[in-house]
Design a protein around this motif. Structure first.
Motif, short mmCIF file in Angstrom:
data_model
loop_
_atom_site.label_atom_id
_atom_site.label_comp_id
_atom_site.label_asym_id
_atom_site.label_seq_id
_atom_site.Cartn_x
_atom_site.Cartn_y
_atom_site.Cartn_z
N ILE A 32 0.81 -1.04 -0.02
CA ILE A 32 0.20 0.03 0.02
C ILE A 32 0.97 1.36 0.00
N LYS A 33 1.99 1.18 0.95
CA LYS A 33 2.88 2.28 1.01
C LYS A 33 3.53 2.55 -0.59
N LYS A 34 3.98 1.64 -0.94
CA LYS A 34 4.56 1.80 -2.56
C LYS A 34 3.55 2.24 -3.47
N VAL A 35 2.41 1.92 -3.40
CA VAL A 35 1.26 2.36 -4.47
C VAL A 35 1.14 3.93 -4.10
N ARG A 36 1.03 4.36 -2.85
CA ARG A 36 0.91 5.96 -2.36
C ARG A 36 2.16 6.77 -2.76
N ALA A 37 3.15 5.85 -2.68
CA ALA A 37 4.57 6.77 -3.18
C ALA A 37 4.35 7.01 -4.49
N ALA A 38 3.96 5.93 -5.28
CA ALA A 38 4.06 6.08 -6.99
C ALA A 38 2.93 7.35 -7.23
N VAL A 39 1.89 7.18 -6.65
CA VAL A 39 0.91 8.25 -6.82
C VAL A 39 1.63 9.52 -6.46
N ALA A 40 1.88 9.67 -5.28
CA ALA A 40 2.67 11.09 -4.98
C ALA A 40 3.60 11.36 -5.88
N ALA A 41 4.51 10.50 -6.64
CA ALA A 41 5.52 10.86 -7.54
C ALA A 41 4.97 11.09 -8.72
N LYS A 42 3.51 10.93 -8.98
CA LYS A 42 2.96 11.01 -10.32
C LYS A 42 3.60 10.17 -11.37
N LYS A 43 3.64 8.67 -11.10
CA LYS A 43 4.27 7.83 -12.09
C LYS A 43 2.91 6.79 -12.41
N PRO A 44 1.99 7.17 -13.26
CA PRO A 44 0.89 6.44 -13.58
C PRO A 44 1.18 4.80 -13.83
N ALA A 45 2.15 4.47 -14.54
CA ALA A 45 2.52 3.17 -14.84
C ALA A 45 2.89 2.49 -13.87
N ASP A 46 3.78 2.85 -13.06
CA ASP A 46 4.27 2.25 -11.93
C ASP A 46 3.04 2.02 -10.89
N ALA A 47 2.19 3.07 -10.60
CA ALA A 47 1.20 2.96 -9.53
C ALA A 47 0.25 1.92 -10.05
N LYS A 48 -0.03 1.80 -11.27
CA LYS A 48 -1.18 0.67 -11.79
C LYS A 48 -0.46 -0.97 -11.61
#
Length: 87
Positions: A32-48
């Motif tokens: 969950i923390k990794k997803v939130r970090a990817a969202v905060a960094a604005k990386k849609p591909a990583d976040a998905k």
């Protein structure tokens, strides 16, 4: 320590189950923390991709009884809204 055999067995099971649940929760929280970090960094591909893994771990924790079903659903929903908001 318990003196009755059934109590001793139940205690062994409790210790084993607590360790299993603790490990499952820790893995879930990290995802969950990794997803939130990817969202905060604005990386849609990583976040998905990270979201797919987090959903899998949340569903597993729900099905095994580590967390409640509605908690899993709520967390998944909030993560999906955050990831979908990236574009």
């Amino acid at each position: 320590m318990a003196n009755i055999k059934s109590s001793q067995k139940k205690n062994r099971q409790r210790v084993k189950n607590e360790a299993r649940n603790r490990a499952r929760k820790a893995e879930m929280r990290t995802a969950i923390k990794k997803v939130r970090a990817a969202v905060a960094a604005k990386k849609p591909a990583d976040a998905k991709t990270l979201l797919a893994n987090a959903i899998k771990l949340l569903d597993r924790a729900d099905s095994k009884g580590t967390i409640k079903g509605r908690t899993a659903s709520r967390t998944i929903s909030r993560l999906q809204v955050a990831v979908n908001g990236l574009g």
